[in-house]
Structures are given as structure tokens and as C-alpha cells.
Design an enzyme around this catalytic site. Structure first.
Site, PDB file in Angstrom:
ATOM      1  N   VAL A  51       0.839  -1.197   0.000  1.00  0.00           N
ATOM      2  CA  VAL A  51       0.000   0.000   0.000  1.00  0.00           C
ATOM      3  C   VAL A  51       0.881   1.256   0.000  1.00  0.00           C
ATOM      4  CG1 VAL A  51      -1.795   1.293   1.210  1.00  0.00           C
ATOM      5  CG2 VAL A  51      -1.850  -1.218   1.211  1.00  0.00           C
ATOM      6  N   LYS A  52       0.677   2.075  -1.006  1.00  0.00           N
ATOM      7  CA  LYS A  52       1.474   3.293  -1.185  1.00  0.00           C
ATOM      8  C   LYS A  52       0.753   4.455  -0.518  1.00  0.00           C
ATOM      9  CE  LYS A  52       4.162   5.173  -5.064  1.00  0.00           C
ATOM     10  NZ  LYS A  52       4.232   5.184  -6.553  1.00  0.00           N
TER      11      LYS A  52
END
Length: 218
Positions: free
Chosen positions: A86-87
Site C-alpha cells: 500500500v502506497k
């Protein structure tokens, strides 16, 4: 050093994967839009398509900027595929989300990092990767490679396990200098990777070998 490719183009991802040196993919909403991928469902499907091509981590970016919705989006992304990272943006609620995700065992990539202080916060919050954008710093006449060196020094001082993902890599010299400094990962366009293949003496040598072989077999 791990090689990631920064794109949403499936053909380029396949080419890098077939080369045998690809370790993962990073992408973002701008890169998705460049490939004509719009709409939440299409974007989510595209992330899964990328995961089915590569063997390594695929960074998928949240759009939200408030804690509650960063968490909501991040958990949805993490459920798409085991390779998803997850960025999360380097903002106050983003740092809070990094800590939340870390405690939940969800891997993260803290993006839009432009200072050693930001990288320190990301590491303390438990980010899996931190992404300093060296090319964008170079664009404003600031030494992006020096930032990589500063982060490497700080992380080594305290044993942080967060991996330094040198982002916005523009060319082969960026790749080589990041490798010398000790970046854990680089991410850039396909040309930054395939450019490492090139040297005029290799071309000249191969041409001579083939010419000599042809002469000996006429």
C-alpha cells in the site's frame, strides 16, 4: 539492489520481467491515466493484472488524504493480492496510517519523500519502503542522490529495516549511483534498466567476433 519498474504499461512490465532482473512494480494515478486506466474498478483490476505478470511487490497508491479513508482504501488494496504494497503519501495522516498498517501486518510504501526528516518519520512509523524522489529533486537543482546518502546513513545508525526505494530514477547513472550509495531498491522507466545493457565496446567486440566467425566459416 532490487529493480522495480515505474509504469502501468503491461507490455513494458512483461519486457522487464522477461529480462529476468525485475523485482517489482511501482505505479501511481498519473501512470494509470497515461495508459487510459480510469475508474476505481478498472484501476483495481489493473493492479491484479500487474501482480499476475511479476513475481515481486506491486505498490498500489491510495488516493485519500485523511486517515479514515487512507485506511479504508489501503485495506481494500491489500486484499486484492498478496503482492500488493500500500502506497501512502508523506503527510501527517499518512504517517499515522503507516503505523496502523504496520501494526496490522500490511506492507507499505511511503511516497513523495523529499527530506531525510520525512524518511526518518516513515521508518519510525514502520514503513516497509520509503520512496525519495531523486529525479524531481534534480529538477529543482537539488542533489537527489545526496538525499539517498543521508537516509542510508540515518537508517544504518539505528538499524531501521525500512528499505530505501530510490524513485523518480531518470537514467542509468542514477541507477549506478544509487547502487554505490546503498539504496535497497530503484524504480524508474524501462529505459533506465535496459540502458545498463549498452556499451560501445560491447557492440564493437561482438561485431568483430561475428565477422571473424564468418571469415572462418566461408
Amino acid at each position: 539492489m532490487k529493480f522495480f519498474i515505474d509504469t502501468a504499461n503491461l507490455d513494458q512490465i512483461r519486457e522487464a520481467q522477461e529480462l529476468g532482473v525485475l523485482d517489482g512494480v511501482t505505479t501511481n494515478p498519473s501512470l494509470m491515466a497515461k495508459e487510459g486506466i480510469t475508474g476505481r474498478n478498472n484501476i483495481l483490476k489493473h493492479y491484479v493484472d500487474i501482480c499476475e505478470i511479476v513475481d515481486g511487490d506491486v505498490s498500489a497508491e491510495v488516493i485519500a488524504t485523511d486517515f479514515e479513508n487512507i485506511i479504508k482504501e489501503g485495506e481494500e488494496l491489500a486484499e486484492l493480492h498478496e503482492q500488493i504494497v500500500v502506497k501512502v503519501p508523506m503527510i501527517k495522516d499518512g504517517v499515522k496510517a503507516l503505523k496502523y498498517f504496520s501494526d496490522k501486518g500490511i506492507r507499505t510504501n511511503c511516497t513523495l519523500v523529499f527530506s531525510a526528516g520525512q524518511a526518518l518519520l516513515a521508518a519510525k512509523a514502520g514503513a516497509t519502503y520509503v520512496s525519495p524522489f531523486i529525479g524531481r529533486l534534480d529538477d529543482i537543482s537539488t542533489d537527489g542522490l545526496n538525499l539517498i546518502a543521508e537516509i542510508r546513513h540515518i537508517y544504518d545508525n539505528y538499524g531501521y529495516e525500512t528499505q530505501i526505494l530510490a524513485a523518480s530514477v531518470r537514467h542509468t547513472m542514477h541507477v549506478l549511483e544509487c547502487a554505490k550509495i546503498g539504496a535497497d531498491v530503484m524504480t524508474g522507466g524501462l529505459g533506465a534498466i535496459t540502458g545498463l545493457l549498452n556499451h560501445p565496446l560491447t557492440d564493437i567486440g561482438l561485431e568483430k567476433f561475428l565477422a571473424d566467425y564468418k571469415k572462418g566459416n566461408e
